[in-house]
Design an enzyme around this catalytic site. Structure first.
Site, mmCIF file in Angstrom:
data_model
loop_
_atom_site.group_PDB
_atom_site.id
_atom_site.type_symbol
_atom_site.label_atom_id
_atom_site.label_comp_id
_atom_site.label_asym_id
_atom_site.label_seq_id
_atom_site.Cartn_x
_atom_site.Cartn_y
_atom_site.Cartn_z
ATOM 1 N N TYR A 16 0.819 -1.205 0.000
ATOM 2 C CA TYR A 16 0.000 0.000 0.000
ATOM 3 C C TYR A 16 0.859 1.264 0.000
ATOM 4 C CZ TYR A 16 -4.366 -2.563 0.591
ATOM 5 O OH TYR A 16 -5.452 -3.363 0.387
ATOM 6 N N ASP A 73 13.719 2.660 11.437
ATOM 7 C CA ASP A 73 13.097 1.606 12.234
ATOM 8 C C ASP A 73 12.162 2.269 13.221
ATOM 9 O OD1 ASP A 73 12.285 -0.423 13.971
ATOM 10 O OD2 ASP A 73 13.959 -1.648 13.274
ATOM 11 N N SER A 120 2.508 3.550 6.797
ATOM 12 C CA SER A 120 2.033 2.352 6.085
ATOM 13 C C SER A 120 2.910 1.175 6.454
ATOM 14 C CB SER A 120 2.049 2.603 4.578
ATOM 15 O OG SER A 120 1.504 1.482 3.896
ATOM 16 N N TYR A 155 -6.892 -2.227 9.722
ATOM 17 C CA TYR A 155 -7.573 -3.419 9.221
ATOM 18 C C TYR A 155 -8.751 -3.733 10.137
ATOM 19 C CZ TYR A 155 -8.170 -8.175 7.432
ATOM 20 O OH TYR A 155 -8.689 -9.322 6.892
ATOM 21 N N TYR A 165 -5.484 -13.431 12.331
ATOM 22 C CA TYR A 165 -4.767 -12.158 12.414
ATOM 23 C C TYR A 165 -4.329 -12.003 13.862
ATOM 24 C CZ TYR A 165 -3.762 -7.308 10.979
ATOM 25 O OH TYR A 165 -3.152 -6.112 10.659
ATOM 26 N N GLY A 204 -2.332 -8.771 -1.389
ATOM 27 C CA GLY A 204 -1.243 -9.744 -1.263
ATOM 28 C C GLY A 204 0.122 -9.110 -1.211
HETATM 29 P P1 NAI Z 1 4.163 -3.954 3.004
HETATM 30 O O1 NAI Z 1 5.017 -5.139 3.247
HETATM 31 O O2 NAI Z 1 4.218 -3.307 1.670
HETATM 32 O O3 NAI Z 1 4.432 -2.809 4.066
HETATM 33 C C1 NAI Z 1 4.842 -2.992 5.390
HETATM 34 C C2 NAI Z 1 6.167 -2.274 5.550
HETATM 35 O O4 NAI Z 1 6.505 -2.121 6.924
HETATM 36 C C3 NAI Z 1 7.332 -3.011 4.898
HETATM 37 O O5 NAI Z 1 7.922 -2.159 3.953
HETATM 38 C C4 NAI Z 1 8.283 -3.263 6.075
HETATM 39 O O6 NAI Z 1 9.614 -3.197 5.675
HETATM 40 C C5 NAI Z 1 7.902 -2.133 7.010
HETATM 41 N N1 NAI Z 1 8.285 -2.293 8.415
HETATM 42 C C6 NAI Z 1 8.074 -3.346 9.245
HETATM 43 N N2 NAI Z 1 8.564 -3.087 10.464
HETATM 44 C C7 NAI Z 1 9.090 -1.842 10.417
HETATM 45 C C8 NAI Z 1 9.755 -1.017 11.366
HETATM 46 N N3 NAI Z 1 9.978 -1.422 12.609
HETATM 47 N N4 NAI Z 1 10.179 0.202 10.963
HETATM 48 C C9 NAI Z 1 9.964 0.636 9.711
HETATM 49 N N5 NAI Z 1 9.346 -0.094 8.772
HETATM 50 C C10 NAI Z 1 8.906 -1.322 9.124
HETATM 51 O O7 NAI Z 1 2.682 -4.444 3.346
HETATM 52 P P2 NAI Z 1 1.257 -3.724 3.347
HETATM 53 O O8 NAI Z 1 0.292 -4.837 3.511
HETATM 54 O O9 NAI Z 1 1.091 -2.819 2.217
HETATM 55 O O10 NAI Z 1 1.263 -2.908 4.715
HETATM 56 C C11 NAI Z 1 1.080 -1.516 4.816
HETATM 57 C C12 NAI Z 1 0.034 -1.213 5.877
HETATM 58 O O11 NAI Z 1 -1.243 -1.635 5.397
HETATM 59 C C13 NAI Z 1 0.263 -1.924 7.205
HETATM 60 O O12 NAI Z 1 -0.066 -1.049 8.254
HETATM 61 C C14 NAI Z 1 -0.754 -3.051 7.133
HETATM 62 O O13 NAI Z 1 -1.127 -3.534 8.399
HETATM 63 C C15 NAI Z 1 -1.905 -2.337 6.437
HETATM 64 N N6 NAI Z 1 -2.954 -3.194 5.895
HETATM 65 C C16 NAI Z 1 -2.645 -4.197 5.011
HETATM 66 C C17 NAI Z 1 -3.641 -5.019 4.526
HETATM 67 C C18 NAI Z 1 -3.318 -6.111 3.558
HETATM 68 O O14 NAI Z 1 -4.163 -6.981 3.313
HETATM 69 N N7 NAI Z 1 -2.152 -6.122 2.961
HETATM 70 C C19 NAI Z 1 -5.061 -4.852 4.922
HETATM 71 C C20 NAI Z 1 -5.282 -3.738 5.810
HETATM 72 C C21 NAI Z 1 -4.260 -2.973 6.294
#
Ligand code: NAI
Length: 269
Positions: A16, A73, A120, A155, A165, A204
């Protein structure tokens, strides 16, 4: 002048965060990203080698530029908070100034103040464990990495039972949504800053794949949501661009669903 947007949580072109960066860039914003330290090297290398060029294309045909990638981080506020083993870790030692306060200071020094801040990111080390079996450490880690800041991604597991989850991620999202409201009040009164969250449907992404049940959730959503179509990350990106824009000038403290309407269903069909 174009607005400056900092998006924390971009480490590839699948999630995202990337889609939000693109929508903001398409609307004319200058893009800065915060990339998780362990993922920094591969992200920067892939960017440099043009691996993401195909997904950098904006609607007008130009390529999204990322002005600067900051290692980040989000679990540590300042260097004093970083445990020795993390400091000594090769990938962490290779970069510097990646705690939240230091990144904020660096951005300020480099480019002045930021207009749009997007959170994000999420990390639940025990996300595949039920809450009942989650350790205190895993729970606190999930809340620490996954709740915080102006536009954030949440979420529906915060408010409804989503088996699978786990690891305290549902709790982290509940904290995030509650913080969205309280911060909207405090930051609104103090700085006229708006704070909102997007409750996104399943995608995904890399993070989601770590949970294990993402394909089932995507299928479930397709079967049951009012809009029977795949949810694209761009739809979440566009909502973020809207929320960050003056078009949303009276929206704050809100959790906006971008999920093909799945949240509105009472039963599966
Ligand atoms: P993504 O993998 O693209 O993004 C998550 C990012 O968080 C990654 O780039 C990772 O390197 C980073 N990260 C993890 N720990 C970290 C830390 N300590 N410091 C800095 N960066 C850190 O995955 P996604 O799914 O796009 O996630 C983005 C947001 O969307 C998250 O908050 C997720 O919970 C939320 N979300 C995702 C859904 C899904 O189905 N993919 C549904 C609803 C919400």
């Amino acid at each position: 002048r174009g607005k400056k947007a900092f998006i924390a949580g971009v480490a590839d072109d699948n999630g995202y965060g990337w889609a939000i960066a693109k929508s903001l860039a398409a609307a004319g914003a200058e893009i800065f990203v915060g990339t998780w330290v362990p993922a920094l090297n591969i992200f920067e290398t892939s960017l440099r080698r043009g691996k993401f060029d195909g997904s950098r294309v904006l609607p007008d045909g130009s390529l999204m530029e990322i002005t600067k990638v900051y290692p980040l981080d989000a679990v540590y506020d300042s260097p004093e908070d970083v445990p020795e083993d993390v400091k000594a870790n090769k990938r962490y030692a290779a970069s510097s100034k990646w705690t939240v306060k230091e990144v904020a200071e660096s951005v300020k020094q480099d480019f002045g103040s930021i207009d749009i801040l997007v959170h994000s990111l999420a990390n639940g080390p025990e996300v595949s464990k039920p809450l009942l079996e989650t350790s205190r450490k895993g729970y606190l880690a999930a809340v620490s990495a996954s709740s915080g800041s102006s536009i954030s991604l949440t979420y529906i597991a915060s408010e409804r039972i989503i088996p699978g989850y786990g690891g305290g991620m549902s709790s982290a999202k509940a904290a995030l949504e509650s913080d969205t409201r309280v911060l909207a009040f405090e930051a609104g009164r103090k700085h006229k800053i708006r704070v909102n969250a997007i409750s996104a449907g399943p995608l995904g992404s890399r993070a989601a794949k770590a949970i294990g049940f993402i394909d089932t959730m995507i299928e479930y959503s397709f079967e049951n949501a009012p809009l029977q179509k795949e949810l694209s990350a761009d739809e979440v990106g566009n909502t973020a661009a809207f929320l960050a824009s003056p078009l949303a000038s009276a929206i704050t403290g809100a959790v906006i669903y971008v999920d093909n309407g799945l949240n509105a269903m009472g039963v599966g069909v």
